[in-house]
Scaffold this motif. Sequence first.
Motif, mmCIF file in Angstrom:
data_model
loop_
_atom_site.group_PDB
_atom_site.id
_atom_site.type_symbol
_atom_site.label_atom_id
_atom_site.label_comp_id
_atom_site.label_asym_id
_atom_site.label_seq_id
_atom_site.Cartn_x
_atom_site.Cartn_y
_atom_site.Cartn_z
ATOM 1 N N ARG A 1 0.814 -0.913 -0.083
ATOM 2 C CA ARG A 1 0.131 -0.026 -0.203
ATOM 3 C C ARG A 1 1.074 1.300 -0.011
ATOM 4 O O ARG A 1 2.434 1.133 0.934
ATOM 5 C CB ARG A 1 -1.046 0.084 0.802
ATOM 6 C CG ARG A 1 -0.486 0.034 2.712
ATOM 7 C CD ARG A 1 -1.438 0.076 3.969
ATOM 8 N NE ARG A 1 -2.139 -1.068 3.623
ATOM 9 C CZ ARG A 1 -3.460 -1.439 3.907
ATOM 10 N NH1 ARG A 1 -3.493 -0.194 3.658
ATOM 11 N NH2 ARG A 1 -3.471 -2.505 4.256
ATOM 12 N N MET A 2 0.231 2.164 -0.710
ATOM 13 C CA MET A 2 1.009 3.352 -1.145
ATOM 14 C C MET A 2 1.352 4.171 0.953
ATOM 15 O O MET A 2 0.495 4.426 0.610
ATOM 16 C CB MET A 2 0.428 4.666 -1.539
ATOM 17 C CG MET A 2 0.624 3.799 -2.820
ATOM 18 S SD MET A 2 -0.209 4.865 -3.870
ATOM 19 C CE MET A 2 1.208 6.842 -3.833
ATOM 20 N N GLU A 3 2.308 4.474 0.824
ATOM 21 C CA GLU A 3 3.338 5.097 2.619
ATOM 22 C C GLU A 3 4.330 5.636 2.496
ATOM 23 O O GLU A 3 5.190 5.692 1.549
ATOM 24 C CB GLU A 3 3.106 3.359 3.575
ATOM 25 C CG GLU A 3 1.883 2.891 3.643
ATOM 26 C CD GLU A 3 3.293 2.189 4.920
ATOM 27 O OE1 GLU A 3 2.400 1.703 5.486
ATOM 28 O OE2 GLU A 3 2.874 0.939 4.192
ATOM 29 N N ARG A 4 4.654 7.074 2.712
ATOM 30 C CA ARG A 4 5.737 7.789 2.956
ATOM 31 C C ARG A 4 6.426 6.673 3.952
ATOM 32 O O ARG A 4 6.231 6.055 4.910
ATOM 33 C CB ARG A 4 5.468 8.623 4.206
ATOM 34 C CG ARG A 4 4.094 10.235 4.019
ATOM 35 C CD ARG A 4 3.745 10.626 4.678
ATOM 36 N NE ARG A 4 4.871 11.626 5.080
ATOM 37 C CZ ARG A 4 5.707 11.854 6.609
ATOM 38 N NH1 ARG A 4 4.312 11.636 7.397
ATOM 39 N NH2 ARG A 4 6.255 12.753 6.332
ATOM 40 N N LEU A 5 8.016 6.740 3.312
ATOM 41 C CA LEU A 5 9.092 6.010 3.838
ATOM 42 C C LEU A 5 9.097 6.560 5.590
ATOM 43 O O LEU A 5 9.231 5.635 5.982
ATOM 44 C CB LEU A 5 10.489 6.179 3.185
ATOM 45 C CG LEU A 5 11.911 5.370 3.608
ATOM 46 C CD1 LEU A 5 11.700 4.371 3.253
ATOM 47 C CD2 LEU A 5 12.548 6.109 1.998
ATOM 48 N N ILE A 6 9.142 7.161 5.536
ATOM 49 C CA ILE A 6 10.189 7.722 7.334
ATOM 50 C C ILE A 6 8.060 6.938 8.074
ATOM 51 O O ILE A 6 8.403 6.625 9.084
ATOM 52 C CB ILE A 6 9.581 9.539 7.279
ATOM 53 C CG1 ILE A 6 10.190 9.031 8.172
ATOM 54 C CG2 ILE A 6 7.775 9.965 7.282
ATOM 55 C CD1 ILE A 6 11.178 9.326 8.828
ATOM 56 N N GLU A 7 7.486 6.385 7.169
ATOM 57 C CA GLU A 7 5.843 5.741 8.606
ATOM 58 C C GLU A 7 6.053 4.578 8.610
ATOM 59 O O GLU A 7 5.711 3.932 8.797
ATOM 60 C CB GLU A 7 5.057 6.704 7.706
ATOM 61 C CG GLU A 7 4.779 7.772 8.212
ATOM 62 C CD GLU A 7 3.543 8.302 7.937
ATOM 63 O OE1 GLU A 7 2.856 7.568 7.105
ATOM 64 O OE2 GLU A 7 2.969 9.522 8.631
ATOM 65 N N VAL A 8 6.935 3.468 7.730
ATOM 66 C CA VAL A 8 7.146 2.181 7.160
ATOM 67 C C VAL A 8 8.185 1.755 8.178
ATOM 68 O O VAL A 8 9.340 2.166 8.424
ATOM 69 C CB VAL A 8 7.394 1.959 5.640
ATOM 70 C CG1 VAL A 8 7.806 0.094 5.786
ATOM 71 C CG2 VAL A 8 6.534 2.563 4.589
ATOM 72 N N PRO A 9 7.586 0.708 9.406
ATOM 73 C CA PRO A 9 8.409 0.001 10.242
ATOM 74 C C PRO A 9 8.310 -1.266 9.998
ATOM 75 O O PRO A 9 8.684 -2.074 10.253
ATOM 76 C CB PRO A 9 6.607 -0.159 11.330
ATOM 77 C CG PRO A 9 5.947 -0.370 10.687
ATOM 78 C CD PRO A 9 6.177 0.289 9.722
ATOM 79 N N LEU A 10 9.602 -0.787 9.221
ATOM 80 C CA LEU A 10 10.876 -2.190 8.324
ATOM 81 C C LEU A 10 11.398 -1.627 8.189
ATOM 82 O O LEU A 10 12.278 -0.263 7.960
ATOM 83 C CB LEU A 10 9.853 -2.140 6.907
ATOM 84 C CG LEU A 10 8.706 -3.189 7.061
ATOM 85 C CD1 LEU A 10 8.171 -2.802 5.655
ATOM 86 C CD2 LEU A 10 8.466 -4.326 7.804
ATOM 87 N N ALA A 11 12.943 -2.494 8.520
ATOM 88 C CA ALA A 11 14.116 -1.439 7.660
ATOM 89 C C ALA A 11 13.971 -2.107 5.944
ATOM 90 O O ALA A 11 14.286 -2.864 5.640
ATOM 91 C CB ALA A 11 15.065 -2.968 7.922
ATOM 92 N N ILE A 12 13.886 -0.384 5.263
ATOM 93 C CA ILE A 12 13.844 -0.186 3.990
ATOM 94 C C ILE A 12 14.482 0.902 3.779
ATOM 95 O O ILE A 12 14.825 1.996 4.016
ATOM 96 C CB ILE A 12 12.607 -0.417 4.068
ATOM 97 C CG1 ILE A 12 12.606 0.219 2.317
ATOM 98 C CG2 ILE A 12 11.797 1.001 4.604
ATOM 99 C CD1 ILE A 12 11.075 0.226 2.146
ATOM 100 N N THR A 13 15.638 0.834 2.535
ATOM 101 C CA THR A 13 15.843 1.567 1.719
ATOM 102 C C THR A 13 15.799 1.862 0.532
ATOM 103 O O THR A 13 14.955 0.624 -0.675
ATOM 104 C CB THR A 13 17.777 1.196 1.414
ATOM 105 O OG1 THR A 13 17.935 1.506 3.004
ATOM 106 C CG2 THR A 13 18.387 2.405 0.648
ATOM 107 N N ALA A 14 14.980 2.998 0.292
ATOM 108 C CA ALA A 14 14.237 3.349 -0.981
ATOM 109 C C ALA A 14 15.547 4.196 -1.961
ATOM 110 O O ALA A 14 15.930 5.085 -1.171
ATOM 111 C CB ALA A 14 13.002 4.071 -1.157
ATOM 112 N N VAL A 15 15.779 4.517 -3.411
ATOM 113 C CA VAL A 15 16.251 4.776 -3.986
ATOM 114 C C VAL A 15 15.813 5.420 -5.323
ATOM 115 O O VAL A 15 14.937 4.373 -5.991
ATOM 116 C CB VAL A 15 18.260 4.339 -4.420
ATOM 117 C CG1 VAL A 15 18.838 4.662 -4.887
ATOM 118 C CG2 VAL A 15 18.662 3.511 -3.644
ATOM 119 N N THR A 16 15.105 6.332 -5.013
ATOM 120 C CA THR A 16 14.400 7.236 -6.637
ATOM 121 C C THR A 16 15.498 6.682 -7.835
ATOM 122 O O THR A 16 16.241 6.953 -7.871
ATOM 123 C CB THR A 16 14.254 8.387 -5.613
ATOM 124 O OG1 THR A 16 15.223 9.417 -5.529
ATOM 125 C CG2 THR A 16 13.529 8.136 -4.500
ATOM 126 N N GLY A 17 14.556 7.073 -8.755
ATOM 127 C CA GLY A 17 14.604 7.445 -10.441
ATOM 128 C C GLY A 17 15.894 8.482 -9.810
ATOM 129 O O GLY A 17 16.779 8.498 -11.211
#
Length: 690
Positions: free
Chosen positions: A35-51
């Motif tokens: 589901r669409m979420e702000r990265l800062i609010e996701v309670p997971l260890a996640i890295t997002a690299v934008t285009g």
Amino acid sequence: MVLALPAGVQAQATTAAVGAEPVILEEIIVTAQKRMERLIEVPLAITAVTGAEIERRGVASLRELQYAVPGLSLVETAPGQERLQIRGVSATNGLPTVGQYLDEMPTSIDDNTQSVGLRLIDMERVEVLRGPQGTLYGEGSMGGTIRYLTANPDLRDFGGRLEGQLGRVTDGGTAGRVSGVVNLPLVKDRVGLRVVAGYEDTGGWIDSTVTGKKDVNAARIFTIRGKLLAEVTENLQASIMVLHQDQKQDYQNYGTGRQTSAPLAAYNNPNYDLVNAVLRWDLGWGSLLNSFGYQKAENSTMTDLSSVYVPLLPVFGYPAGTITSVGLGSDSSTEIFSNEIRLASAPGIVEWTVGLYGRRLDREGVSRTVTAPGTMAFDLISAVATSKSEAGAVFGELAWNVSDQLTVTGGLRYFYEKRTLTAVSASFGNPAINENSGDFSSVNPRVNVSYKFSPDGLVYASVAKGFRSGGFNSAATGGPADYDPEKLWTYEVGTRHQLLDNRLIVDAAAYYNDWQGVQSSFFPVGAAIGYITNGGKVQGYGIDASLTARPVSGLTVSATYGWNDLSYKTASAEHAVGDPVDYAVQESWSGYIDYRWPLSESLDGFARLDYQHAGRSAIINRGSNVNVRIGARDLLNARIGVDFGNFELSLFADNLTDVSRPVIPGPYGVILQDVEQTPRIIGVNFKTGF
């Protein structure tokens, strides 16, 4: 300043307008939890690299991006021939330990050493989820999951862009690549098509002392991708993505001192066709998604086994010099159908996601040794094999927003798989037949508790289980007919904060891995092919951390750090107590400085430094007397250029200090020489939009 592109294409441009750029960091939206979420609010260890960040780095593949993600590393002998690991969860054989997805479809072909090797052209973003993702994902997501999300068509405006790059490889050839993007709104606000194409020549830098040819390891990679998006109604959206990628490489990156004395060309020629058709239906109270995936993967490779078999041939009546080279040629074809249907609730006090998943894989492979200059009356190794996998899963997650700050999430996935193997194989001419069939299943839970201090800061704790299926060994090895699944439990706490009016983002997690029934490779003495057994327990702690800051307009700095101490706590067929996990980099860090400033009203300058450190790792097989220690490597990339508005020109240097420490030092096993590091490349890059 961005390239002057239409709105839909502009999101993929390389920079943000410096003059109008606020002194804040970009807000990133992700879909890691379906589901669409702000990265800062996701309670997971996640890295997002934008285009946009991919463009700024000037990278073309995951190999070049790896150390920007804490805990991620890979070993590559050629594009697409790679072993990928997250948080030290690595394996020499068997199925992958990291799941990979392109848009909504899995791309694993059940081979731990081979992947699509996607070129990072026109990506919306790349999401890397660390730790087991056994609830919402499958397909090898034991150590983590990587999601490649392609850019959607813009339904309103025509536009596109073109990028070209040319560079000189130190002690090698000319490396270059060109790519283009065209966006076509076929029916305004309703139907759009986006077409992406690229061609890359890696240049090569290894010379053959046998044939006298230069730069024999150059790889030529062609990619074309199309994506059609239709807003069928206000509530129904349909898309179809089609990708074709093929590669030709005469020699993989084996050499010593940028030369190879291999008598055989260890070629690697994979090609892939993928289709992902997605329907999204907004039901008001929730959303329904169906994702159909199709993949055809073919590959033709050669492995040089001369050092293993040539010394043994006099025993079989072939005098020294009769045969000086032995190679194993392999051809494979894999076809995969997958489908997932997923229903998710709208945001509320209770949010849930449920789904069904199914996949069918059919793989055929033929392998046979070739000898020169003489021939043999029998095959040293041969195999004709057909393998099948029929898998299914039912899964669900439920999140209870106890308050505006506290959320409790629980998830469960039941996975079932039936695998079969039919093969006729031979070792030293002695035939053996496989007729294997087995069922594997697992129940994978996840529990997560998160607490938000504010809309821009949280802490979380989670427990999750990962799983990797078992399989079958070739009867020609003389080992057990099959091996069992393995499981991994990860216990984790983490935090993520956006501070100083969104000028600073910090992200950190600490975890403990408990990995049991580890699948281990055993090679009988004098054999080039081995078998897999279960044994040994791996445990250990780890840390991931990253920091990104924008102290002033135009200046961005970032740093990442990853560390793990995973080691064997009980002995296995290949490891003693205390041994580290094969190929797993135990400590890595990276950093970059990106500065962009106005030169005039219509002209901007930019400069960037990227630094990557890969710590030590090892490859150990006690049964075969293998103990290879891989040293640390430090790589520095630099880029400086000018943005003219609708045209950008830059000079770059990759591996600026020309580090030559091998990716894997040889010889050992069937690796006769080092796996070499790409030398320094200095060149020019341009981009333009229309």
